[in-house]
Design a protein around this motif. Structure first.
Motif, short mmCIF file in Angstrom:
data_model
loop_
_atom_site.label_atom_id
_atom_site.label_comp_id
_atom_site.label_asym_id
_atom_site.label_seq_id
_atom_site.Cartn_x
_atom_site.Cartn_y
_atom_site.Cartn_z
N ILE A 166 5.27 -2.58 11.11
CA ILE A 166 4.81 -1.18 11.11
C ILE A 166 3.28 -1.12 11.33
O ILE A 166 2.73 -0.10 11.73
N ASN A 226 -0.34 -1.05 12.67
CA ASN A 226 -0.91 -0.57 13.94
C ASN A 226 -2.04 -1.46 14.45
O ASN A 226 -2.65 -2.16 13.66
N GLY A 258 -2.27 -4.44 6.41
CA GLY A 258 -3.28 -4.06 7.40
C GLY A 258 -4.11 -2.91 6.90
O GLY A 258 -4.02 -2.51 5.74
N VAL A 259 -4.88 -2.40 7.83
CA VAL A 259 -5.79 -1.30 7.49
C VAL A 259 -5.29 -0.05 8.21
O VAL A 259 -4.94 -0.12 9.38
N PRO A 260 -5.21 1.09 7.53
CA PRO A 260 -4.83 2.32 8.24
C PRO A 260 -6.06 3.00 8.84
O PRO A 260 -7.19 2.60 8.59
N LEU A 271 9.95 7.44 14.10
CA LEU A 271 8.98 8.35 13.50
C LEU A 271 8.53 9.41 14.52
O LEU A 271 8.52 10.61 14.22
N THR A 273 3.67 -4.05 6.56
CA THR A 273 2.71 -2.93 6.63
C THR A 273 1.31 -3.42 6.26
O THR A 273 0.41 -2.61 6.07
N LEU A 303 -1.77 -4.68 -7.46
CA LEU A 303 -1.17 -3.52 -6.78
C LEU A 303 0.34 -3.74 -6.61
O LEU A 303 1.16 -2.86 -6.92
N GLY A 308 0.84 -1.21 0.00
CA GLY A 308 0.00 0.00 0.00
C GLY A 308 0.87 1.25 0.00
O GLY A 308 1.94 1.29 -0.62
N GLN A 309 0.40 2.26 0.73
CA GLN A 309 1.10 3.55 0.74
C GLN A 309 2.51 3.44 1.31
O GLN A 309 3.47 3.93 0.72
N ILE A 310 2.63 2.80 2.48
CA ILE A 310 3.97 2.69 3.08
C ILE A 310 4.80 1.67 2.30
O ILE A 310 5.97 1.91 2.00
N GLN A 350 -2.32 -14.07 9.38
CA GLN A 350 -2.11 -14.60 8.01
C GLN A 350 -0.67 -14.34 7.55
O GLN A 350 -0.02 -15.21 6.98
N ASP A 388 1.54 -8.40 -1.78
CA ASP A 388 0.24 -7.91 -1.30
C ASP A 388 -0.82 -8.93 -1.70
O ASP A 388 -0.66 -9.65 -2.70
N HIS A 423 3.38 3.43 21.04
CA HIS A 423 3.09 4.33 19.91
C HIS A 423 1.63 4.71 19.99
O HIS A 423 0.76 4.07 19.42
N MET A 445 8.49 -0.58 14.38
CA MET A 445 8.90 0.79 14.03
C MET A 445 7.86 1.78 14.57
O MET A 445 6.69 1.66 14.25
P1 A3D Z 1 -2.50 0.84 3.01
O1 A3D Z 1 -2.08 1.83 1.97
O2 A3D Z 1 -3.95 0.54 3.16
O3 A3D Z 1 -1.70 -0.53 2.71
C1 A3D Z 1 -1.94 -1.70 3.42
C2 A3D Z 1 -1.86 -2.83 2.44
O4 A3D Z 1 -1.99 -4.07 3.15
C3 A3D Z 1 -2.97 -2.84 1.37
O5 A3D Z 1 -2.41 -2.73 0.07
C4 A3D Z 1 -3.68 -4.18 1.55
O6 A3D Z 1 -4.09 -4.79 0.32
C5 A3D Z 1 -2.59 -4.99 2.24
N1 A3D Z 1 -3.11 -6.14 2.97
C6 A3D Z 1 -4.27 -6.26 3.65
N2 A3D Z 1 -4.37 -7.52 4.13
C7 A3D Z 1 -3.25 -8.17 3.80
C8 A3D Z 1 -2.78 -9.47 4.04
N3 A3D Z 1 -3.49 -10.36 4.74
N4 A3D Z 1 -1.57 -9.82 3.52
C9 A3D Z 1 -0.84 -8.93 2.78
N5 A3D Z 1 -1.25 -7.68 2.53
C10 A3D Z 1 -2.44 -7.30 3.03
O7 A3D Z 1 -1.94 1.26 4.45
P2 A3D Z 1 -0.57 2.04 4.80
O8 A3D Z 1 0.52 1.46 4.00
O9 A3D Z 1 -0.83 3.49 4.78
O10 A3D Z 1 -0.41 1.62 6.34
C11 A3D Z 1 -0.16 0.29 6.70
C12 A3D Z 1 -0.23 0.10 8.20
O11 A3D Z 1 0.80 0.89 8.84
C13 A3D Z 1 -1.55 0.52 8.86
O12 A3D Z 1 -1.90 -0.42 9.85
C14 A3D Z 1 -1.19 1.86 9.51
O13 A3D Z 1 -2.01 2.16 10.62
C15 A3D Z 1 0.23 1.59 9.94
N6 A3D Z 1 1.05 2.79 10.22
C16 A3D Z 1 1.90 2.69 11.27
C17 A3D Z 1 2.71 3.75 11.60
C18 A3D Z 1 3.64 3.65 12.76
O14 A3D Z 1 4.35 4.58 13.05
C19 A3D Z 1 3.68 2.43 13.55
C20 A3D Z 1 2.64 4.94 10.84
C21 A3D Z 1 1.76 4.99 9.77
C22 A3D Z 1 0.95 3.90 9.47
#
Ligand code: A3D
Length: 318
Positions: free
Chosen positions: A117, A119, A78-80, A146, A76, A37, A10-12, A100, A32, A174, A142
């Motif tokens: 990473i 949450n 998961g769901v943001p 940040l 990363t 994607l 995803g984004q990260i 999983q 992913d 965090h 992590m």
């Molecule tokens: P996002 O852009 O939604 O990317 C998450 C990706 O995970 C998506 O592409 C999904 O398809 C994929 N996904 C979902 N389920 C699975 C699975 N079972 N196996 C493999 N991939 C899967 O989110 P993001 O990249 O913005 O953020 C990811 C996570 O990081 C979220 O939980 C945020 O809350 C967390 N986060 C943490 C921090 C910290 O400082 C700890 C900062 C920012 C975000």
């Protein structure tokens, strides 16, 4: 070339892949559940190699076999958050996803250094270690880098001092209970307390900055409306991977497993650690003032409470 697998494209995940390629740190596998994607982002980044002059391999996939024998895995998946949500609101859904992911990586890359990473960070990284049964020093979260980077940026912006001249760190979970370590904060070599004493930094402004740091993630979630921060989180994850792969032995604030340090047992929480080729090589115990200690303990309590909530969802985490 070493191999880094990014679980979640995803984004990260996408930003991590881009940074790792630009820094020529390792070959990248971008995984992913959404195969298109992962493949699309991998191809897009690979197509910048001629312009940027990097020669790393980038592959997109939804097959864990492709992540086999990774040196580093950064998770990363998961769901943001959405506006108005706390990180803790993500617990149930991200716990299921992390189970999983654990099943996917535990047999394919049993020797990897795993950086989480997803949450709510401190609890998800604990669950990840339980599910994979990987060594505690090879599983880390992590967040502190940040939070610290946000704190330093806000101080730098307000004081007009370059970020490179500010030293500080943030400890604890965090979340809203993270603790900015003022007794370990130096602006251009001077303790921050001196700037407060001589009026260069007003106490109420400092309180505002500390609060803004605690809410640093939420501020961005509100602006973006869809999704949460990703550039600074990705940079922070890459710094940890780099310290491990290149045995830099940097002292970095990370969510690490405590086994009696700081009077805490069997819990992942944000503390300064040394990261080198053996993973988390040492937890650094610094002196805390009575107020810092009190705030740190509050932070620990909130992590413990959330872990209890996780056990209610999945009793195998006990
Ligand atoms: P996002 O852009 O939604 O990317 C998450 C990706 O995970 C998506 O592409 C999904 O398809 C994929 N996904 C979902 N389920 C699975 C699975 N079972 N196996 C493999 N991939 C899967 O989110 P993001 O990249 O913005 O953020 C990811 C996570 O990081 C979220 O939980 C945020 O809350 C967390 N986060 C943490 C921090 C910290 O400082 C700890 C900062 C920012 C975000």
């Amino acid at each position: 070339m070493k191999k880094i697998s990014l679980i979640g494209a995803g984004q990260i995940g996408g930003t991590l892949a881009h940074l790792i390629a630009l820094k020529k740190l390792a070959n990248v596998v971008l995984f992913d559940v959404s195969e298109g994607l992962a493949k699309g982002k991998a191809l897009d980044i690979a197509q910048s190699s001629a312009v940027e002059g990097f020669n790393v391999n980038i592959k997109g996939t939804s097959n864990y076999e492709d992540t086999k024998d990774s040196d580093v895995i950064i998770i990363t998946a998961g769901v943001p958050r959405k506006p108005g949500m706390s990180r803790d609101d993500l617990l149930a859904i991200n716990l299921k996803i992390i189970k999983q992911v654990s099943d996917g990586i535990k047999t394919t890359s049993p020797k990897a250094f795993v950086i989480c990473i997803t949450n709510p960070l401190d609890v998800i990284v604990s669950a990840l270690q339980k599910y994979t049964n990987f060594k505690h020093n090879k599983v880390v979260g992590m967040a502190g880098i940040l939070d610290t980077s946000r704190f330093i940026f806000f101080l730098s912006e307000h004081l007009g001092v370059e970020t490179s001249k500010i030293k500080s760190f943030v400890l604890g979970g965090h979340g809203d209970s993270m603790v900015a370590m003022l007794n370990h904060t130096y602006i251009d070599g001077k303790p921050i307390s001196e700037l407060v004493k001589n009026g260069k930094l007003k106490k109420d402004k400092l309180d505002f900055i500390i609060n803004r740091t605690k809410n640093g993630g939420a501020e961005i979630v509100k602006f973006l409306e869809k999704g949460s921060a990703f550039y600074a989180p990705a940079s922070s994850g890459v710094e940890m991977a780099d310290s491990y792969l290149n045995n830099r032995k940097k002292q970095l604030p990370c969510a690490a497993f405590l086994n009696g340090e700081y009077g805490v047992k069997s819990l992942y929480v944000g503390v300064p650690v040394i990261i080198g080729s053996n993973g988390v090589e040492k937890v650094i115990e610094i002196d805390l003032s009575p107020t810092e200690k009190e705030n740190f303990n509050k932070s620990i309590d909130s992590v413990k409470k959330l872990y209890e909530a996780a056990i209610k969802i999945d009793p195998t985490l006990k």
